[in-house]
Scaffold this motif. Structure first.
Motif, PDB file in Angstrom:
ATOM      1  N   LYS A 174       0.811  -1.250  -0.010  1.00  8.20           N
ATOM      2  CA  LYS A 174       0.061   0.030  -0.028  1.00  8.20           C
ATOM      3  C   LYS A 174       0.810   1.202  -0.109  1.00  8.20           C
ATOM      4  CE  LYS A 174      -2.294   1.438   3.538  1.00  8.20           C
ATOM      5  NZ  LYS A 174      -3.257   1.486   4.647  1.00  8.20           N
ATOM      6  N   ILE A 175       0.616   2.204  -1.051  1.00  7.31           N
ATOM      7  CA  ILE A 175       1.176   3.543  -0.904  1.00  7.31           C
ATOM      8  C   ILE A 175       0.270   4.477  -0.952  1.00  7.31           C
ATOM      9  CG2 ILE A 175       2.695   4.984  -2.533  1.00  7.31           C
ATOM     10  CD1 ILE A 175       4.181   2.553  -1.514  1.00  7.31           C
ATOM     11  N   VAL A 176       0.677   5.218   0.089  1.00  8.18           N
ATOM     12  CA  VAL A 176      -0.461   6.542   0.232  1.00  8.18           C
ATOM     13  C   VAL A 176       0.418   8.001  -0.199  1.00  8.18           C
ATOM     14  CG1 VAL A 176      -1.467   7.889   2.121  1.00  8.18           C
ATOM     15  CG2 VAL A 176      -1.172   5.476   2.339  1.00  8.18           C
ATOM     16  N   ASP A 177      -0.509   8.427  -1.112  1.00 11.92           N
ATOM     17  CA  ASP A 177       0.002   9.581  -1.789  1.00 11.92           C
ATOM     18  C   ASP A 177      -1.033  10.924  -1.530  1.00 11.92           C
ATOM     19  OD1 ASP A 177       1.474  11.430  -3.220  1.00 11.92           O
ATOM     20  OD2 ASP A 177       0.478  10.890  -5.257  1.00 11.92           O
ATOM     21  N   GLU A 178      -0.245  11.980  -1.309  1.00 19.98           N
ATOM     22  CA  GLU A 178      -1.172  13.428  -1.138  1.00 19.98           C
ATOM     23  C   GLU A 178      -0.970  14.077  -1.930  1.00 19.98           C
ATOM     24  OE1 GLU A 178      -3.050  14.006   1.593  1.00 19.98           O
ATOM     25  OE2 GLU A 178      -2.387  12.300   3.009  1.00 19.98           O
ATOM     26  N   PHE A 179      -2.051  14.747  -2.708  1.00 20.56           N
ATOM     27  CA  PHE A 179      -2.168  15.551  -3.675  1.00 20.56           C
ATOM     28  C   PHE A 179      -3.296  16.677  -3.706  1.00 20.56           C
ATOM     29  CE2 PHE A 179      -3.260  16.697  -8.377  1.00 20.56           C
ATOM     30  CZ  PHE A 179      -2.091  17.008  -8.484  1.00 20.56           C
ATOM     31  N   HIS A 180      -2.936  17.774  -3.658  1.00 27.51           N
ATOM     32  CA  HIS A 180      -3.680  19.111  -3.550  1.00 27.51           C
ATOM     33  C   HIS A 180      -4.792  18.830  -2.656  1.00 27.51           C
ATOM     34  CE1 HIS A 180      -2.961  20.316  -7.989  1.00 27.51           C
ATOM     35  NE2 HIS A 180      -1.852  20.441  -7.109  1.00 27.51           N
ATOM     36  N   GLY A 181      -4.332  18.052  -1.401  1.00 25.53           N
ATOM     37  CA  GLY A 181      -5.421  17.823  -0.246  1.00 25.53           C
ATOM     38  C   GLY A 181      -5.982  16.607  -0.266  1.00 25.53           C
ATOM     39  N   MET A 182      -5.671  15.697  -1.150  1.00 24.44           N
ATOM     40  CA  MET A 182      -6.429  14.590  -1.429  1.00 24.44           C
ATOM     41  C   MET A 182      -5.761  13.446  -0.831  1.00 24.44           C
ATOM     42  SD  MET A 182      -8.317  14.722  -5.330  1.00 24.44           S
ATOM     43  CE  MET A 182      -6.557  15.135  -6.032  1.00 24.44           C
ATOM     44  N   ARG A 183      -6.389  12.475  -0.230  1.00 23.91           N
ATOM     45  CA  ARG A 183      -5.630  11.329   0.208  1.00 23.91           C
ATOM     46  C   ARG A 183      -5.710  10.236  -0.593  1.00 23.91           C
ATOM     47  NH1 ARG A 183      -3.558   8.639   4.876  1.00 23.91           N
ATOM     48  NH2 ARG A 183      -3.840   6.709   5.128  1.00 23.91           N
ATOM     49  N   LEU A 184      -4.723   9.772  -1.272  1.00 23.78           N
ATOM     50  CA  LEU A 184      -4.931   8.461  -2.340  1.00 23.78           C
ATOM     51  C   LEU A 184      -3.966   7.376  -2.106  1.00 23.78           C
ATOM     52  CD1 LEU A 184      -4.214  11.224  -4.802  1.00 23.78           C
ATOM     53  CD2 LEU A 184      -6.215  10.346  -4.934  1.00 23.78           C
ATOM     54  N   GLU A 185      -5.001   6.210  -1.963  1.00 20.44           N
ATOM     55  CA  GLU A 185      -4.130   5.159  -1.395  1.00 20.44           C
ATOM     56  C   GLU A 185      -3.839   4.039  -2.698  1.00 20.44           C
ATOM     57  OE1 GLU A 185      -6.189   3.278   1.568  1.00 20.44           O
ATOM     58  OE2 GLU A 185      -5.981   4.787   3.197  1.00 20.44           O
ATOM     59  N   TRP A 186      -2.833   3.590  -2.906  1.00 18.54           N
ATOM     60  CA  TRP A 186      -2.437   2.896  -4.208  1.00 18.54           C
ATOM     61  C   TRP A 186      -2.285   1.311  -3.677  1.00 18.54           C
ATOM     62  CZ3 TRP A 186      -2.826   3.999  -9.041  1.00 18.54           C
ATOM     63  CH2 TRP A 186      -2.906   5.449  -9.445  1.00 18.54           C
ATOM     64  N   THR A 187      -2.693   0.315  -4.472  1.00 21.62           N
ATOM     65  CA  THR A 187      -2.286  -1.124  -4.037  1.00 21.62           C
ATOM     66  C   THR A 187      -2.053  -1.663  -5.401  1.00 21.62           C
ATOM     67  OG1 THR A 187      -3.792  -0.953  -2.096  1.00 21.62           O
ATOM     68  CG2 THR A 187      -2.986  -3.289  -2.868  1.00 21.62           C
ATOM     69  N   LEU A 188      -0.921  -2.635  -5.595  1.00 18.79           N
ATOM     70  CA  LEU A 188      -0.475  -3.254  -6.731  1.00 18.79           C
ATOM     71  C   LEU A 188      -1.004  -4.887  -6.465  1.00 18.79           C
ATOM     72  CD1 LEU A 188       0.781  -3.863  -9.396  1.00 18.79           C
ATOM     73  CD2 LEU A 188       2.828  -4.260  -8.264  1.00 18.79           C
TER      74      LEU A 188
END
Length: 453
Positions: free
Chosen positions: A117-131
């Motif tokens: 799980k990779i968590v990214d922050e972009f323009h106030g958004m919390r975005l969770e990635w999973t391969l």
């Protein structure tokens, strides 16, 4: 208050109502189990759960699969390049490794493993990635399917599409342009995947033993190709360029391929046509390559007759059947199947690609392969010339001028010697003077042998 309490049903009444409701539910369940097939029951329950989940959940999920409409998904590739830059404290696992055998103390490279799980922050958004990965159900050619899951808030869905994905694409392109190492891929027929290996060939245009004007021509042609995307689109042609390098063995064809890869910073896909079972399999193999890459088919005249001149083959053996097939056990690749990818409708499945063929015998190739649009540029790789020798001398011996060069030039004018043979002679010792004298002796022996014949 007392009147309100008096109006409430008694506990006995409530128990009676519950018993009636339970009996009715059990009756309905029994009727459904008896009358409705199990598969339909599972379908109804699944749809009900999906509906309830979508109504109650505030999350939205994007799925980015590795392949998209029969070709590699460029969004997947961009995410794959982008996410390692977003590794942070919320990352729960990492795939690490090193490809520096000459530098064991170098820090390992980081990759994204499956289920990480990779968590990214972009323009106030919390975005969770999973391969994630899975294996398709094709029992003949099962293939691993990889995909990314991106979870975000439903309210952020439009901003992710309009701002976040373009940001990923721009960042990934910069990362790929700046990559330190390249890969060379070979196709694994059993697993039906391209297997990468780190490519660190030292050849560059500076080290090539070629005529300067030929090297400059190739570099100018490559620069023009890379910068003319709009031109190719405007004239309705696929954004690709085909090269044919032909000449005797040892004249530097493979080194020129390596120099082009290092110059453009493109990965190489090294294809052996024998690995393709059929034209359909060839299409899958070729559409599995990435954009901004080199497709290399070396020695196309060897090991298969798919590229041979059909008229000459017929003259040599009138009884030969299916001369453009690779084997008797598999249907094999046909010349028309190869041409269709090079210059047919399938040639548009991909952009910014260099296709390079090498051969020792250009005259054996079918004329259909040689025309512009399939092999746009033909480069003859010949024997060593005095100019090429001087380049090799500067590279291997560090000598640009020497009194013995005139003698060597005169000998090279009358002897056919490949750059590989010259390089082998120049590597004999660390003493430049001894090497040059030994090389002159070698050339004189070659000349005497030729005269005796």
């Amino acid at each position: 208050m007392s009147s309100l309490l008096e109006q409430l049903p008694s506990s006995t009444t409530l128990l009676s109502m519950y018993a009636s409701f339970s009996a009715m539910a059990m009756l309905i369940r029994t009727i459904l189990n008896e009358m409705v097939p199990k598969r339909i029951q599972n379908y109804i329950s699944t749809k009900f759960l999906d509906l309830a989940s979508s109504c109650l959940s505030s999350d939205f999920t994007f799925i980015i699969e590795e392949r998209w409409q029969a070709v590699l998904n460029e969004t997947f590739r961009a995410v794959e390049a982008y996410l390692p830059t977003r590794i942070g404290p919320f990352t729960d696992s990492l795939l690490i490794g090193s490809n520096e055998p000459l530098n064991p103390s170098a820090p390992p490279k980081q990759r994204i493993p499956v289920d990480c799980k990779i968590v990214d922050e972009f323009h106030g958004m919390r975005l969770e990635w999973t391969l994630r990965n899975s294996v398709d159900s094709n029992k003949y050619f099962p293939r691993e399917k990889r995909y990314f899951r991106l979870n975000c808030k439903k309210g952020d869905r439009d901003r992710v599409m309009q701002c976040y994905f373009p940001h990923i694409a721009t960042t990934a392109r910069w990362i790929l342009n700046q990559r330190e190492t390249l890969n060379i891929y070979t196709y694994d027929r059993e697993s039906s995947v391209w297997e990468p290996t780190v490519f660190k060939h030292p050849a560059t245009f500076e080290t090539l033993a070629m005529e300067p004007e030929v090297k400059q021509f190739i570099k100018d042609d490559l620069d023009s190709f890379v910068e003319r995307k709009d031109f190719f689109e405007g004239v309705g042609r696929a954004w690709k360029r085909g090269y044919l390098f032909y000449g005797p063995p040892g004249t530097g064809k493979s080194s020129l391929v390596a120099a082009i890869a290092n110059y453009l910073r493109y990965n190489i896909y090294d294809l052996q046509l024998q690995t393709a079972r059929s034209d359909a399999d060839l299409r899958h193999i070729l559409t599995s390559t990435t954009n901004r890459s080199i497709l290399l088919i070396e020695d196309i005249d060897c090991g298969t007759k798919v590229s041979h001149d059909r008229a000459k083959d017929q003259e040599d053996n009138d009884e030969q059947q299916n001369s453009n097939r690779l084997s008797s056990t598999d249907p094999g690749v046909t010349l028309s199947g190869l041409l269709n990818f090079l210059d047919g409708l399938w040639s548009s499945c991909g952009h910014e690609r260099i296709i390079i063929f090498t051969t020792n015998h250009k005259d054996k190739l079918d004329p259909a392969l040689l025309r512009p649009g399939r092999m746009d540029v033909h480069i003859h790789m010949g024997y060593c010339t005095p100019t090429a020798f001087r380049k090799l001398s500067a590279t291997y011996l560090g000598i640009k001028h020497h009194p013995s060069f005139l003698t060597i030039d005169n000998l090279l004018q009358n002897i056919t010697l490949t750059p590989a043979e010259v390089a082998q002679q120049l590597m004999k010792t660390d003493d430049p003077e001894a090497v040059l004298q030994s090389f002159i002796h070698f050339l004189e022996m070659k000349r005497n042998l030729r005269d005796d014949i």
